[in-house]
Design an enzyme around this catalytic site. Structure first.
Site, PDB file in Angstrom:
ATOM      1  N   CYS A   1    -139.072  76.656  60.209  1.00  0.00           N
ATOM      2  CA  CYS A   1    -138.802  75.480  60.523  1.00  0.00           C
ATOM      3  C   CYS A   1    -137.173  74.920  60.118  1.00  0.00           C
ATOM      4  CB  CYS A   1    -139.781  74.360  60.144  1.00  0.00           C
ATOM      5  SG  CYS A   1    -141.324  74.880  60.973  1.00  0.00           S
TER       6      CYS A   1
ATOM      7  N   ASN B   1    -144.318  70.227  66.999  1.00  0.00           N
ATOM      8  CA  ASN B   1    -143.406  71.005  66.059  1.00  0.00           C
ATOM      9  C   ASN B   1    -142.959  72.009  67.071  1.00  0.00           C
ATOM     10  OD1 ASN B   1    -142.442  72.680  64.131  1.00  0.00           O
ATOM     11  ND2 ASN B   1    -144.073  72.325  62.753  1.00  0.00           N
TER      12      ASN B   1
ATOM     13  N   HIS C   1    -136.913  67.630  59.987  1.00  0.00           N
ATOM     14  CA  HIS C   1    -138.102  68.297  60.824  1.00  0.00           C
ATOM     15  C   HIS C   1    -139.130  67.812  61.176  1.00  0.00           C
ATOM     16  CE1 HIS C   1    -140.178  71.918  62.061  1.00  0.00           C
ATOM     17  NE2 HIS C   1    -141.066  71.840  61.195  1.00  0.00           N
TER      18      HIS C   1
HETATM   19  O1  UT7 Z   1    -143.505  73.175  60.171  1.00  0.00           O
HETATM   20  C1  UT7 Z   1    -143.812  74.157  59.216  1.00  0.00           C
HETATM   21  C2  UT7 Z   1    -144.497  73.600  58.202  1.00  0.00           C
HETATM   22  N1  UT7 Z   1    -145.811  73.127  58.370  1.00  0.00           N
HETATM   23  C3  UT7 Z   1    -146.359  72.011  58.232  1.00  0.00           C
HETATM   24  O2  UT7 Z   1    -145.394  71.146  57.501  1.00  0.00           O
HETATM   25  C4  UT7 Z   1    -147.760  71.679  58.391  1.00  0.00           C
HETATM   26  C5  UT7 Z   1    -148.221  70.929  57.068  1.00  0.00           C
HETATM   27  N2  UT7 Z   1    -149.753  70.997  57.347  1.00  0.00           N
HETATM   28  C6  UT7 Z   1    -150.036  69.833  58.038  1.00  0.00           C
HETATM   29  O3  UT7 Z   1    -149.532  69.199  58.861  1.00  0.00           O
HETATM   30  C7  UT7 Z   1    -151.541  69.474  57.917  1.00  0.00           C
HETATM   31  O4  UT7 Z   1    -152.172  70.245  56.959  1.00  0.00           O
HETATM   32  C8  UT7 Z   1    -152.621  69.520  59.190  1.00  0.00           C
HETATM   33  C9  UT7 Z   1    -152.063  68.776  60.397  1.00  0.00           C
HETATM   34  C10 UT7 Z   1    -152.311  71.301  59.759  1.00  0.00           C
HETATM   35  C11 UT7 Z   1    -153.936  69.615  58.858  1.00  0.00           C
HETATM   36  O5  UT7 Z   1    -154.126  68.197  58.346  1.00  0.00           O
HETATM   37  P1  UT7 Z   1    -154.979  68.083  56.946  1.00  0.00           P
HETATM   38  O6  UT7 Z   1    -154.967  66.625  56.769  1.00  0.00           O
HETATM   39  O7  UT7 Z   1    -154.312  68.904  55.789  1.00  0.00           O
HETATM   40  O8  UT7 Z   1    -156.217  68.620  57.468  1.00  0.00           O
HETATM   41  P2  UT7 Z   1    -157.128  69.940  56.670  1.00  0.00           P
HETATM   42  O9  UT7 Z   1    -156.615  71.292  57.011  1.00  0.00           O
HETATM   43  O10 UT7 Z   1    -157.381  69.415  55.093  1.00  0.00           O
HETATM   44  O11 UT7 Z   1    -158.447  69.658  57.398  1.00  0.00           O
HETATM   45  C12 UT7 Z   1    -159.421  68.467  57.269  1.00  0.00           C
HETATM   46  C13 UT7 Z   1    -160.516  68.527  58.210  1.00  0.00           C
HETATM   47  C14 UT7 Z   1    -161.375  70.060  58.225  1.00  0.00           C
HETATM   48  O12 UT7 Z   1    -162.701  69.690  58.218  1.00  0.00           O
HETATM   49  P3  UT7 Z   1    -163.699  69.545  56.750  1.00  0.00           P
HETATM   50  O13 UT7 Z   1    -163.301  70.716  56.166  1.00  0.00           O
HETATM   51  O14 UT7 Z   1    -163.121  68.595  56.127  1.00  0.00           O
HETATM   52  O15 UT7 Z   1    -165.033  69.326  57.492  1.00  0.00           O
HETATM   53  C15 UT7 Z   1    -160.802  70.724  59.267  1.00  0.00           C
HETATM   54  O16 UT7 Z   1    -161.797  71.708  59.595  1.00  0.00           O
HETATM   55  O17 UT7 Z   1    -160.063  68.352  59.587  1.00  0.00           O
HETATM   56  C16 UT7 Z   1    -160.525  69.724  60.112  1.00  0.00           C
HETATM   57  N3  UT7 Z   1    -159.793  70.117  61.234  1.00  0.00           N
HETATM   58  C17 UT7 Z   1    -159.483  69.560  62.456  1.00  0.00           C
HETATM   59  N4  UT7 Z   1    -160.587  68.428  63.082  1.00  0.00           N
HETATM   60  C18 UT7 Z   1    -160.242  68.239  64.276  1.00  0.00           C
HETATM   61  C19 UT7 Z   1    -158.785  70.964  61.286  1.00  0.00           C
HETATM   62  N5  UT7 Z   1    -157.992  71.080  62.524  1.00  0.00           N
HETATM   63  C20 UT7 Z   1    -158.554  69.941  63.333  1.00  0.00           C
HETATM   64  C21 UT7 Z   1    -158.540  69.539  64.612  1.00  0.00           C
HETATM   65  N6  UT7 Z   1    -159.247  68.560  65.142  1.00  0.00           N
HETATM   66  N7  UT7 Z   1    -157.460  70.139  65.307  1.00  0.00           N
END
Ligand code: UT7
Length: 332
Positions: free
Chosen positions: A116, A286, A256
């Site tokens: 990225c 992204n 980004h």
């Molecule tokens: O560009 C390269 C660099 N990349 C980035 O900068 C990405 C950085 N990370 C992020 O943007 C975020 O971490 C994500 C968007 C990938 C995820 O968001 P988050 O707020 O960090 O969510 P999380 O991974 O902590 O997950 C929270 C909950 C989990 O469920 P439980 O364990 O709380 O029951 C996940 O299983 O959300 C669940 N979850 C989803 N639910 C619905 C994960 N993906 C999804 C989804 N739809 N697509």
């Protein structure tokens, strides 16, 4: 300090026609429009469909538009650098393929791999060739066909990424405008949190690597999020400090587009208000190396000569950094 500044003198982009909406994703994985919108800010992304269509298709389209728009003969291009982690092939480089496609027969060309942060790494690299006086017309491309390495059964990644490419022309500045400062960093210990494990020399493709889904991008979202927020904001703040820029001095934050929450946190840290933050994550998601040139393309008509732009990125590697530049032209 260099005597010659490298200035962006044109920008163009390309995104594929196919729109993958949050609603369509709801039919593919267990997710919701509401979750995706509130957690990431994304509503839709573009997908490049069709047999044998690689990143070069989008990069070449962006470059052709750029050449036309700037009235440049492709034979006058001396160097093309393409930032991508989804090259058409392992080799030759996607920049080589694009050069041939656009008729840049006098250029040499190569790819840069920094996920990225690829575009800002490539822009800084290209600027050196202008600043030394060595070259006068360099094209920098950032583009990725992320759909080629995404598992559309994995809801943690498939909702984030999209396909697209943008390209800029870099020439010696006619005045004080252009790239003024850049600051970059990488930390390879981040590799375990964001990678595509197989397909390289460590784990070449086998039936087992395919079955284990190791040719897909995988990330520990929460860890990447934490590092992204800290480092992008730190480096954006650092480049402001180093150039004595106050929040009022900054006209645009060009960050980004990984997650709206990361961009907002960076803007907050800089003290920059929302109206100065370029944003198109809602429609493209992204696109990895594509996000920053696609932002410049979308906002080109709003940019004025002399505007202070701060670019900032964070991505796989880990890689990150920031660039301070003065925009060099008024849109026609
Ligand atoms: O560009 C390269 C660099 N990349 C980035 O900068 C990405 C950085 N990370 C992020 O943007 C975020 O971490 C994500 C968007 C990938 C995820 O968001 P988050 O707020 O960090 O969510 P999380 O991974 O902590 O997950 C929270 C909950 C989990 O469920 P439980 O364990 O709380 O029951 C996940 O299983 O959300 C669940 N979850 C989803 N639910 C619905 C994960 N993906 C999804 C989804 N739809 N697509």
């Amino acid at each position: 300090m260099a005597n010659i500044r490298a200035a962006i003198t044109g920008v163009h982009g390309y995104v594929p026609d196919y729109i993958l909406t949050n609603q369509e994703l709801e039919t593919m994985v267990e997710t919701s429009d509401d979750w995706i919108t509130t957690r990431t800010g994304i509503k839709e992304r573009r997908i490049l469909k069709g047999e044998g269509q690689g990143t070069s298709v989008m990069g070449a389209a962006a470059v052709k538009g750029l050449l036309e728009k700037t009235g440049t003969d492709p034979k006058d291009i001396e160097l093309i650098i393409c930032a991508t982690v989804t090259p058409d092939m392992v080799f030759p480089s996607t920049a080589n393929v694009i050069s041939a496609e656009v008729g840049a027969v006098n250029a040499f060309s190569y790819d840069i791999s920094a996920a990225c942060s690829g575009f800002i790494y490539a822009l800084t690299t290209a600027a050196q060739f202008i600043e030394t006086g060595r070259y006068k017309k360099v094209i920098v491309i950032g583009g990725d066909k992320m759909s080629s390495i995404i598992d559309y059964k994995d809801r943690t990644t498939c909702i984030i990424f999209g396909d697209g490419a943008g390209a800029v022309m870099l020439e010696p500045s006619q005045d004080d405008n252009g790239i003024i400062d850049s600051i970059h960093k990488s930390d390879g210990t981040g590799a375990e949190f964001l990678n595509q494990k197989a397909g390289g020399s460590r784990y070449p493709a086998t039936h087992e690597t395919v079955d284990a889904k190791e040719h897909y991008a995988r990330q520990d979202g929460a860890t990447v999020f934490k590092f992204a927020v800290t480092n992008m904001a730190d480096y954006a703040a650092k480049i402001m400090q180093r150039n004595n820029l106050t929040a009022d001095d900054v006209d645009w934050l060009v960050a980004h587009q990984a997650n709206k929450r990361i961009i907002d946190a960076t803007a907050n840290r800089m003290g920059v208000t929302e109206d100065k933050v370029m944003m198109n994550i809602e429609k493209y998601g992204n696109t990895t190396a594509g996000t920053i040139p696609l932002l410049l393309w979308d906002y080109e008509s709003k940019l004025k000569k002399g505007d202070n732009l701060v670019m900032a990125a964070f991505g796989g590697g880990f890689t990150w950094g920031a660039i301070y530049l003065k925009w060099a032209y008024d849109a026609k």
